[in-house]
Motif scaffolding. Structure first.
Motif, mmCIF file in Angstrom:
data_model
loop_
_atom_site.group_PDB
_atom_site.id
_atom_site.type_symbol
_atom_site.label_atom_id
_atom_site.label_comp_id
_atom_site.label_asym_id
_atom_site.label_seq_id
_atom_site.Cartn_x
_atom_site.Cartn_y
_atom_site.Cartn_z
ATOM 1 N N LYS A 301 0.916 -1.312 0.053
ATOM 2 C CA LYS A 301 -0.169 0.123 -0.166
ATOM 3 C C LYS A 301 0.746 1.169 0.172
ATOM 4 O O LYS A 301 0.417 2.515 -0.172
ATOM 5 C CB LYS A 301 -1.074 0.044 1.423
ATOM 6 C CG LYS A 301 -1.852 -1.147 1.270
ATOM 7 C CD LYS A 301 -2.609 -1.010 2.660
ATOM 8 C CE LYS A 301 -3.760 -2.277 2.737
ATOM 9 N NZ LYS A 301 -4.394 -2.325 3.957
ATOM 10 N N ARG A 302 2.092 1.127 0.205
ATOM 11 C CA ARG A 302 3.202 2.297 0.289
ATOM 12 C C ARG A 302 3.213 2.965 -1.046
ATOM 13 O O ARG A 302 3.448 2.303 -2.019
ATOM 14 C CB ARG A 302 4.370 1.794 0.671
ATOM 15 C CG ARG A 302 5.691 2.751 0.982
ATOM 16 C CD ARG A 302 6.892 1.795 1.421
ATOM 17 N NE ARG A 302 7.734 2.866 1.284
ATOM 18 C CZ ARG A 302 8.733 2.908 0.437
ATOM 19 N NH1 ARG A 302 8.497 2.109 -0.547
ATOM 20 N NH2 ARG A 302 9.856 3.731 0.412
ATOM 21 N N GLU A 303 3.278 4.407 -1.094
ATOM 22 C CA GLU A 303 3.580 5.050 -2.086
ATOM 23 C C GLU A 303 4.890 4.832 -2.545
ATOM 24 O O GLU A 303 5.968 4.967 -1.770
ATOM 25 C CB GLU A 303 3.429 6.507 -1.862
ATOM 26 C CG GLU A 303 3.491 7.561 -2.848
ATOM 27 C CD GLU A 303 3.077 8.842 -2.625
ATOM 28 O OE1 GLU A 303 3.800 9.814 -3.068
ATOM 29 O OE2 GLU A 303 2.855 9.113 -1.496
ATOM 30 N N ALA A 304 5.299 4.683 -3.587
ATOM 31 C CA ALA A 304 6.714 4.361 -4.207
ATOM 32 C C ALA A 304 7.537 5.520 -4.158
ATOM 33 O O ALA A 304 7.226 6.743 -4.399
ATOM 34 C CB ALA A 304 6.471 3.925 -5.702
ATOM 35 N N ARG A 305 8.510 5.242 -3.204
ATOM 36 C CA ARG A 305 9.783 6.173 -3.065
ATOM 37 C C ARG A 305 11.031 5.540 -3.116
ATOM 38 O O ARG A 305 11.147 4.245 -2.390
ATOM 39 C CB ARG A 305 9.386 7.002 -1.558
ATOM 40 C CG ARG A 305 8.442 7.996 -1.759
ATOM 41 C CD ARG A 305 8.499 8.838 -0.415
ATOM 42 N NE ARG A 305 8.499 7.948 0.709
ATOM 43 C CZ ARG A 305 7.367 7.516 1.431
ATOM 44 N NH1 ARG A 305 6.089 7.262 0.693
ATOM 45 N NH2 ARG A 305 7.244 6.609 2.497
ATOM 46 N N LYS A 306 12.132 5.993 -3.442
ATOM 47 C CA LYS A 306 13.147 5.490 -3.382
ATOM 48 C C LYS A 306 14.287 6.348 -2.904
ATOM 49 O O LYS A 306 14.756 7.338 -3.271
ATOM 50 C CB LYS A 306 13.756 5.036 -5.044
ATOM 51 C CG LYS A 306 15.146 4.266 -5.065
ATOM 52 C CD LYS A 306 15.389 3.968 -6.161
ATOM 53 C CE LYS A 306 16.641 3.117 -6.110
ATOM 54 N NZ LYS A 306 17.455 2.437 -7.575
ATOM 55 N N VAL A 307 15.045 5.721 -1.682
ATOM 56 C CA VAL A 307 16.033 6.262 -0.952
ATOM 57 C C VAL A 307 17.181 6.039 -1.671
ATOM 58 O O VAL A 307 17.587 4.718 -1.944
ATOM 59 C CB VAL A 307 15.744 6.157 0.463
ATOM 60 C CG1 VAL A 307 17.110 6.675 1.019
ATOM 61 C CG2 VAL A 307 14.447 6.587 0.947
ATOM 62 N N TRP A 308 18.484 6.973 -1.934
ATOM 63 C CA TRP A 308 19.384 6.558 -2.607
ATOM 64 C C TRP A 308 20.630 7.307 -1.708
ATOM 65 O O TRP A 308 20.405 8.283 -0.879
ATOM 66 C CB TRP A 308 19.493 6.820 -3.905
ATOM 67 C CG TRP A 308 19.284 8.463 -4.265
ATOM 68 C CD1 TRP A 308 18.080 8.989 -4.351
ATOM 69 C CD2 TRP A 308 20.249 9.225 -4.753
ATOM 70 N NE1 TRP A 308 18.118 10.203 -4.888
ATOM 71 C CE2 TRP A 308 19.473 10.428 -5.001
ATOM 72 C CE3 TRP A 308 21.735 9.201 -4.526
ATOM 73 C CZ2 TRP A 308 20.142 11.607 -5.251
ATOM 74 C CZ3 TRP A 308 22.109 10.493 -5.100
ATOM 75 C CH2 TRP A 308 21.512 11.536 -5.085
ATOM 76 N N THR A 309 21.861 6.794 -1.843
ATOM 77 C CA THR A 309 23.002 7.648 -1.238
ATOM 78 C C THR A 309 24.007 7.782 -2.493
ATOM 79 O O THR A 309 24.210 6.772 -3.339
ATOM 80 C CB THR A 309 23.556 7.211 -0.305
ATOM 81 O OG1 THR A 309 24.658 7.771 0.628
ATOM 82 C CG2 THR A 309 24.036 5.550 -0.503
#
Length: 570
Positions: A301-309
């Motif tokens: 159900k989570r809204e798509a988000r991508k954490v990056w470094t």
């Protein structure tokens, strides 16, 4: 306004800082620099768009976060302007408004605040007195009362709870306890944590003019807010300028009625709200981000988000399972020792941490470390404000501030020892109820001998008179006028004990400790560790003195705001 250099921020961060007004939702992943964005945005609005600092309200999840934010703002706009910023937790901001406008809600401005331990104690006493048979524990009753208040339900609840079956089931049993609980708080001129939010919401709804001086509202850790805090936020942001910052993936306070869906609610109610994603992580290695992302992606159900470094490398995460706690403890100790040897002393043991889900799990690990001769310390054992000596000081200050506070009186009437036992207290409570006067009023009548209690001799009356004189003399010196300082709550701050004139809280506390010979009492009562306990009291005293200075600054700020408001109305 002046120009402001934002080159130290990444593109998304700059975008968030530059939004001139309106409603802004910043979805900030872990380690994405959200504190930098919040503080820079406030400075940008102040410096570039000429928004005066006193027109901001900044709500943080903890008082510690508020202090850190203020330090960051100071670096950007200077201390004088940073001191004008209205900030704190929802509870402390609510309390500040209630102190300042208590008369509008017919509240005593000297109301005291009961923390979780206090309210649980009151509930246990009521259950015992009413002899109520309950299908749950006192802590469940406490949670039920908190739930009802956060849902803003009326006092007579049993007919209104059809859609909340669990609350309804308990309500049939808990109702008399709840009614007596509310009655006792009112008699003591006290509010619990939930009352602070409820009463503030009532104040804002009925007397919206109190919010007119404030035009920009910021709320940090938005994912940890609940429905009542949402209502407060909506009311506070009457001017339409609201910035909320948070991360739905980090919502962990559902047991406090928090709801991660609060982001969706805000976007539904205000579809024009601008949404900015902060996705670059400055804290963690790629390996840690990969594992955490693989866990959170299971939420469909989570809204798509991508954490990056942009960081490279970093050690892999190791997972291990064991047959029993002892084997696990030994493996932890061996791994720490291995790293320690490899580092050849360059990494001290103080740089290693073992995190536990709950304190009770520490036993096998502590035993293993002790057996191997490995030095360690357990962090976060007894909280500072939960210590006996600090609770004694707080109770005395509550009593000076609000003599109707029977819970505070019950704690200290025999501290130091005055040979007044539990039976004596039972007689005091009976007289209080029979005559519809406060328990402290019973003490004052005993002291001037206009009232008598069975088996209370002349020596005991002398002790009572000394106690009453101490409290009354401190009340006179305090003038019982609360300062407009940052109000906080008992575990977090001392502000409800701040007095505007003629004596500040630090002076009152110092005088109190001297009058009751508290250091000598600790020496006699706690021979083994009295010095540590007295050191805690001295630290508490220095905190009170620091608060005096903050309260004076806040008082000056409030007076300035009132003057500005009067000029605008003219």
């Amino acid at each position: 306004g002046k120009a402001m250099d934002l080159s130290h921020l990444n593109e998304r961060q700059q975008e968030a800082v530059r939004v001139p007004g309106g409603r802004l939702i910043i979805l900030a992943g872990p380690g994405s620099g959200k504190t930098r964005v919040i503080t820079t945005r406030i400075a940008f609005l102040n410096r570039v768009h000429n928004v005066p600092m006193r027109k901001f309200i900044l709500v943080t999840f903890t008082n510690k976060a508020a202090r850190e934010m203020k330090e960051r703002v100071e670096l950007l706009v200077g201390k004088r302007d940073a001191d004008l910023l209205n900030m704190g937790t929802f509870h402390s901001v609510a309390c500040r408004f209630l102190r300042q406008h208590a008369n509008l809600l017919h509240l005593a401005p000297t109301f005291t605040i009961k923390d979780s331990d206090d309210t649980l104690g009151i509930i246990k006493e009521i259950i015992k007195t009413l002899k109520v048979e309950l299908p749950c524990k006192p802590r469940d009753v406490q949670h039920w009362i908190s739930s009802v208040k956060n849902l803003r339900m009326p006092a007579k609840l049993t007919k209104t709870l059809s859609s909340k079956s669990r609350l309804c089931d308990l309500g049939r049993f808990v109702q008399p306890v709840y009614e007596e609980y509310e009655k006792q708080l009112k008699q003591s001129s006290a509010l619990d944590f939930d009352d602070l939010l409820m009463q503030a919401a009532l104040l804002f709804e009925k007397h919206a003019h109190v919010l007119q001086p404030f035009e920009h509202v910021f709320v940090d850790e938005w994912q940890d807010t609940n429905a009542l805090q949402y209502t407060l936020t909506r009311l506070m942001s009457w001017a339409g300028n609201l910035t909320v910052v948070g991360d739905p993936d980090q919502s962990i306070y559902s047991w406090r009625h928090a709801d991660a869906a609060i982001f969706s609610k805000l976007r539904t109610e205000f579809p024009d709200a601008r949404v900015i994603h902060l996705e670059q992580n400055y804290r963690s290695s790629p390996a840690i981000l990969a594992v955490s992302s693989s866990v959170i992606l299971q939420d469909k159900k989570r809204e798509a988000r991508k954490v990056w470094t942009s960081k490279a490398g970093g050690p892999r995460i190791v997972g291990a399972s064991f047959q029993d706690p002892e084997s696990e403890a030994l493996a932890i100790a061996m791994e720490i020792e291995r790293f320690f040897r490899l580092a050849r002393g360059r990494i001290p043991l103080s740089q290693f941490a073992v995190l536990l889900r709950q304190n009770s799990l520490s036993r096998p690990i502590e035993e293993c470390f002790s057996g191997l001769g490995m030095p360690y310390r357990v962090v976060g054992a007894a909280k500072f404000f939960d210590r006996v000596e600090i609770k004694d000081c707080i109770a005395y200050l509550h009593l000076v501030h609000n003599p109707d506070d029977s819970l505070a009186l019950q704690r200290v009437y025999n501290v130091p020892k005055r040979h007044l036992g539990d039976k004596f207290w039972e007689h005091v409570k009976k007289e209080s109820q029979a005559r519809s006067i406060s328990c402290f009023a019973v003490f004052t009548r005993l002291a001037d001998k206009s009232l008598s209690i069975p088996n209370v001799g002349e020596k005991t009356l002398q002790h009572i008179a000394e106690f009453v004189n101490i409290v009354l003399s401190l009340q006179k010196s305090s003038a019982t006028a609360p300062a407009a300082g940052s109000p906080g709550v008992p575990q977090q701050g001392l502000s409800m004990f701040a007095f505007s004139s003629p004596e500040p809280a630090g002076s009152i506390l110092a005088s109190l400790l001297s009058k009751i010979s508290y250091q000598e009492y600790l020496q006699a009562e706690y021979k083994g560790d009295w010095e540590t306990r007295w050191a805690n009291v001295e630290e508490f005293l220095s905190m009170a003195q620091r608060l005096d200075l903050e309260a004076q600054k806040q008082q000056a700020q409030n007076e300035q705001q009132q003057q500005d408001q009067q000029q605008q109305q003219q």
